[in-house]
Structures are given as C-alpha cells and as structure tokens.
Enzyme design. Structure first.
Site, PDB file in Angstrom:
ATOM      1  CE1 TYR A 277      37.518  42.354  42.696  1.00 33.92           C
ATOM      2  CE2 TYR A 277      37.595  40.060  42.099  1.00 33.92           C
ATOM      3  CZ  TYR A 277      37.802  41.106  42.994  1.00 33.92           C
ATOM      4  OH  TYR A 277      39.002  40.974  43.563  1.00 33.92           O
TER       5      TYR A 277
ATOM      6  CB  CYS B 261      23.916  30.230  53.802  1.00 33.12           C
ATOM      7  SG  CYS B 261      23.836  28.348  54.239  1.00 33.12           S
ATOM      8  CD  GLU B 262      27.207  35.731  52.054  1.00 28.07           C
ATOM      9  OE1 GLU B 262      26.809  36.548  51.352  1.00 28.07           O
ATOM     10  OE2 GLU B 262      27.873  35.702  52.940  1.00 28.07           O
TER      11      GLU B 262
ATOM     12  CE1 TYR C 102      45.197  39.173  42.155  1.00 30.47           C
ATOM     13  CE2 TYR C 102      44.662  38.936  39.787  1.00 30.47           C
ATOM     14  CZ  TYR C 102      45.557  39.455  40.872  1.00 30.47           C
ATOM     15  OH  TYR C 102      46.627  40.434  40.463  1.00 30.47           O
TER      16      TYR C 102
HETATM   17  N1  LLP Z   1      51.512  45.075  41.327  1.00 31.31           N
HETATM   18  C1  LLP Z   1      50.623  45.606  42.270  1.00 31.31           C
HETATM   19  C2  LLP Z   1      51.202  46.846  42.990  1.00 31.31           C
HETATM   20  C3  LLP Z   1      49.354  45.313  42.318  1.00 31.31           C
HETATM   21  O1  LLP Z   1      48.371  45.878  43.068  1.00 31.31           O
HETATM   22  C4  LLP Z   1      48.798  44.137  41.337  1.00 31.31           C
HETATM   23  C5  LLP Z   1      47.230  43.775  41.603  1.00 31.31           C
HETATM   24  C6  LLP Z   1      49.616  43.886  40.547  1.00 31.31           C
HETATM   25  C7  LLP Z   1      50.974  44.136  40.387  1.00 31.31           C
HETATM   26  C8  LLP Z   1      49.381  42.401  39.687  1.00 31.31           C
HETATM   27  O2  LLP Z   1      48.236  42.855  38.702  1.00 31.31           O
HETATM   28  P1  LLP Z   1      47.804  41.723  37.374  1.00 31.31           P
HETATM   29  O3  LLP Z   1      48.933  41.738  36.491  1.00 31.31           O
HETATM   30  O4  LLP Z   1      47.459  40.768  37.991  1.00 31.31           O
HETATM   31  O5  LLP Z   1      46.792  42.706  36.975  1.00 31.31           O
HETATM   32  N2  LLP Z   1      41.486  40.048  42.812  1.00 31.31           N
HETATM   33  C9  LLP Z   1      41.088  40.913  41.828  1.00 31.31           C
HETATM   34  C10 LLP Z   1      42.554  41.588  41.109  1.00 31.31           C
HETATM   35  C11 LLP Z   1      43.382  42.540  42.121  1.00 31.31           C
HETATM   36  C12 LLP Z   1      44.490  43.154  41.475  1.00 31.31           C
HETATM   37  C13 LLP Z   1      45.230  43.604  42.722  1.00 31.31           C
HETATM   38  N3  LLP Z   1      46.879  44.164  42.496  1.00 31.31           N
HETATM   39  C14 LLP Z   1      40.594  40.052  40.548  1.00 31.31           C
HETATM   40  O6  LLP Z   1      40.294  38.876  40.902  1.00 31.31           O
HETATM   41  O7  LLP Z   1      40.150  40.507  39.495  1.00 31.31           O
END
Ligand code: LLP
Length: 420
Positions: free
Chosen positions: A317, A343-344, A372
């Site tokens: 990101y 290696c990227e 995450y």
């Molecule tokens: N509920 C649903 C249906 C979701 O898809 C997500 C996150 C959450 C709750 C939790 O969201 P949060 O409170 O953590 O914002 N890998 C990415 C973030 C992907 C989020 C996916 N869905 C990152 O590292 O920024």
C-alpha cells in the site's frame, strides 16, 4: 492513552520490558504486542458505546494470534471472521459462537456448514447467490441461518483504493438500491432468518463523514425494511476506524460512537461493531536487526533482517510506518531506505527516511505493526515466519514460536510415481 512502547534510559521498551532483551532471547525479526494497550483500546471502545446495546466483534483478520484474541474475548469481545480458518482460530481462542459474525464475499459450502454447526450469531451475506447457498446448506444440516445482507451504500471512504469497499464498483455487498428485493427473496426461503443489515465501507478511515453518510442510508433502509414486514434487530456497522501512523488525525472512539449513535442509535437495534486496526495497530511493533549498510550511487540503504514477507504493508500500500532505533539514537540523521533481503525492489520497510547512524547488529522498531502485520506474512523467498511476543507490564511470553526450516516444507513430498 500512554505510549505502550516508551523510551526509558535511551532504550525502547514494550511496556516495562526492553525490546533489546526480547530480541536477544527470541531472535529477530519479531512482532511484540502490548497486552495493556490492547485492553485499553478495547475498553475505550466499550466505554464509548456505553448505554447503547452493542457487541464488539473484533475483526480477527487484523491480528489473529490466539493470545491476543483470547485477551479480547476475556473482556467480552465477539469475533468477526472471514474464513473457516478464522472461525477455527476464534473458537480455539475461546470465543463464544453466539458472538461470532461471518463476513466475506466467497463463503464455501464447508465454511457455511462449519459456521452453522458452531452456532454463530450472524452471516453477513454478500450476494443473492450466496444467500441461496446458505439456505441450501442450512436445509441440509437441519439448521436455521441468521442473516444480514451486506449493503453497499456507494460512499467514498476516502482511503487507499485497496481498502475501500463501499463504492458501487467494489466486489463487496449488494447495491443498497437492490436491498429491498433481496430481503424479500430471503424472507421466502425456509432455512434463513433475516435479523439485520450490515455495512462496511473501508478501512483506515480518518474522517467521520463517510461513516455518517453510509449509516444514514442504512438507517433509511432499516425503516423501509421494517415497513415491508422484516424484523430488523441488528445493525452491523463494520470496522474501519483509522489510526495514527504518521500525521493522521483520526476521530476519537467517542466521536465515532457519537456519529454511529446519531445515525442508527434511535432504531432500537443491537449495534455490532467490527473493529480491527483501531484496537491492534498501535499495540504492536515489529523489531528487526540491521545486517548491512550500503550506498548505490547517491542512495543509502540500510539492509535489515525483516522483509516484505514479514510486513507487507509498505510494499503493498506504500504505507508509512514510523521507524526508530531501539537503542539510544546515534548522533547525525541521514536519509536512508530501509530494505529487506527479499529479491524484489518492492521489498522495503521505509523510503527516504531520516534515521541516525546505525551499525550492524543495531535494532530498529517499526511502529503501528500490531494490525495486518503478522496476519499478512508469508514464506516468500524461503523465509520462515517470525515469532510473536506478548508483553504485560514487566512480563512477557512468546505467543508464537518462529517457524523452523522443517515448517517450510511441511506437507510437501517428492512423489515416486504419479497416479491417475
Ligand atoms: N469488517 C470487515 C467486513 C472488513 O472487511 C474489515 C477489514 C474489518 C471489519 C476491519 O476493518 P478495520 O477496523 O481493521 O479497518 N490489509 C489492509 C487492511 C484490510 C482491511 C480489510 N477489511 C491494511 O493493512 O491496511
């Protein structure tokens, strides 16, 4: 909330434990979580929603370590899961199935059956085709499935495109204009029971307006559905509350609760929250050791032993996470790229960052790594996944051993003869 990773006598600590001591004993790279910070963030969200009928279904995708989930479950949390594996983890961590909600666009039959048999609280249904599958699987298992449609309110959450989910063009949910028809279909099915409406528009939201706009549309829908004879008892408002990585000014949990309350508080529904990042991100750091320094042309690289396979957010990101030396900062600041051994060229933890002079063996801490981080780790480039440590006060425990080389080839074989 005080910083769970304070600098004491020049050295960065996790609560009262020197990060250098953990790195020494466990090796690097390593994720370190503060149990106190996790509890404080969870409790702050609880307090913000005091007086409103609600359930915090912690979004396990942000940090799925059993010890982390267990601590939250002990405080009363339910869990938001998105696969059979997450359901398994939630139950293993001690979650009450009656507090588990299941979201995700591609639920398989075996996953639906496992969730039904566990007795979960709610399926967040993402399409009419999925609704029919849930009804069919429920019929086969002789169970009734509690469902809510995830509606897509077509609101721009103003966050990174990869983590925006509430736009009309996204793969998530059903368009809110089609919801009335979808709920009518659900009502006619024998093995599903409509209980609510669900909405999640994206992650790392730093403004309140998108939440308010989306939930205002959800509130209108709830009134319309009730007029059509549906018993809507729960509104799942999803997750998405942003955190401070750098200079962001995300709303406080109280401000967030006020917006949710204004939009849907008067509907006499139980509010389900699915927070992930806002509980875990700033309760964790990723600790990595300097291997080498090198200069290519006019660029200065610090090569560390942590890489994109361990922490992919910067690469995926272009996200910013603060980095600081674990030891007392040495004098002058230089502009460097902090890169891993993979290696990227995309394998970096930080670009053009001002850091003091470093020497081989020095430790760096990458901040805001509790969400995450480990959950997105992989074995790319033949790299075992690293350890996870939980700290509480002056005490700590390894809550996940680092993977071994044997773990890397577990389940693989070199067949003598191919069959079939
Ligand atoms: N509920 C649903 C249906 C979701 O898809 C997500 C996150 C959450 C709750 C939790 O969201 P949060 O409170 O953590 O914002 N890998 C990415 C973030 C992907 C989020 C996916 N869905 C990152 O590292 O920024």
């Amino acid at each position: 909330m005080s910083d769970p990773f304070p600098r004491t006598d020049g050295w960065l600590h996790a609560e009262a434990v020197p990060l250098a001591r953990i790195a020494e004993k466990v090796g690097t790279p390593v994720y370190v979580y503060s149990a106190t910070a996790l509890a404080e963030r969870y409790d702050a969200l609880e307090a913000a929603f005091e007086g409103v009928g609600h359930l915090i279904a912690y979004s396990i995708k942000s940090n799925a370590n059993l010890a982390v989930v267990h601590d939250l479950v002990e405080r009363g949390a339910g869990v938001d899961v998105t696969s059979r594996g997450e359901l398994f983890r939630a139950l293993r961590a001690g979650a009450d199935p009656a507090k588990i909600v299941y979201s995700g666009v591609g639920k398989r039959d075996d996953e639906i059956a496992a969730a039904l048999e566990a007795g979960i609280k709610l399926f967040n249904v993402e399409s009419r085709a999925e609704l029919r599958r849930i009804d069919a699987v429920a019929g086969e298992t002789g169970l009734e499935a509690p469902v809510a449609f995830r509606v897509n309110p077509d609101v721009d959450p103003e966050t990174h495109p990869y983590i925006s989910t509430g736009l009309r063009t996204s793969k998530f949910g059903i368009p809110i204009q089609e919801a009335v028809g979808a709920y009518a279909e659900a009502k006619a099915l024998a093995h599903v029971r409509v209980v609510g409406v669900d909405c999640h528009i994206g992650s790392q939201l730093t403004k309140l307006r998108p939440f308010g706009d989306a939930l205002a549309r959800v509130a209108d829908l709830v009134r319309e559905l009730r007029d059509a004879g549906h018993a809507i008892e729960v509104i799942d408002v999803g997750g998405g509350l942003g955190v401070v990585y750098d200079e962001e000014r995300p709303p406080s949990m109280r401000e967030y609760a006020a917006v949710v309350g204004d939009a849907v508080g008067g509907l006499n529904c139980e509010i389900i929250l699915e927070p992930g990042r806002s509980i875990t991100a700033n309760a964790g750091v990723f600790v990595t050791r300097v291997l080498y320094e090198k200069e290519n042309e006019d660029k200065h690289f610090v090569v560390v032993d942590g890489a994109m396979n361990d922490l992919i957010r910067p690469a995926l990101y272009q996200s910013f996470q603060r980095i600081e030396p674990v030891g007392p900062p040495r004098s002058e600041l230089r502009t460097v790229d902090v890169v891993g051994p993979v290696c990227e060229s995309g394998d970096f933890l930080a670009k053009q960052r001002r850091l003091p002079a470093l020497e081989r063996g020095d430790l760096l801490a990458v901040r805001s790594a509790g969400a995450y981080g480990f959950t997105m780790a992989s074995n790319y480039n033949g790299r075992p996944r690293c350890a996870e440590v939980l700290v509480r006060g002056g005490h700590w425990a390894v809550v996940r051993e680092p993977e071994s080389l044997d773990d890397l080839v577990r389940g693989e074989s070199i067949p003598g003869d191919l069959v079939g």
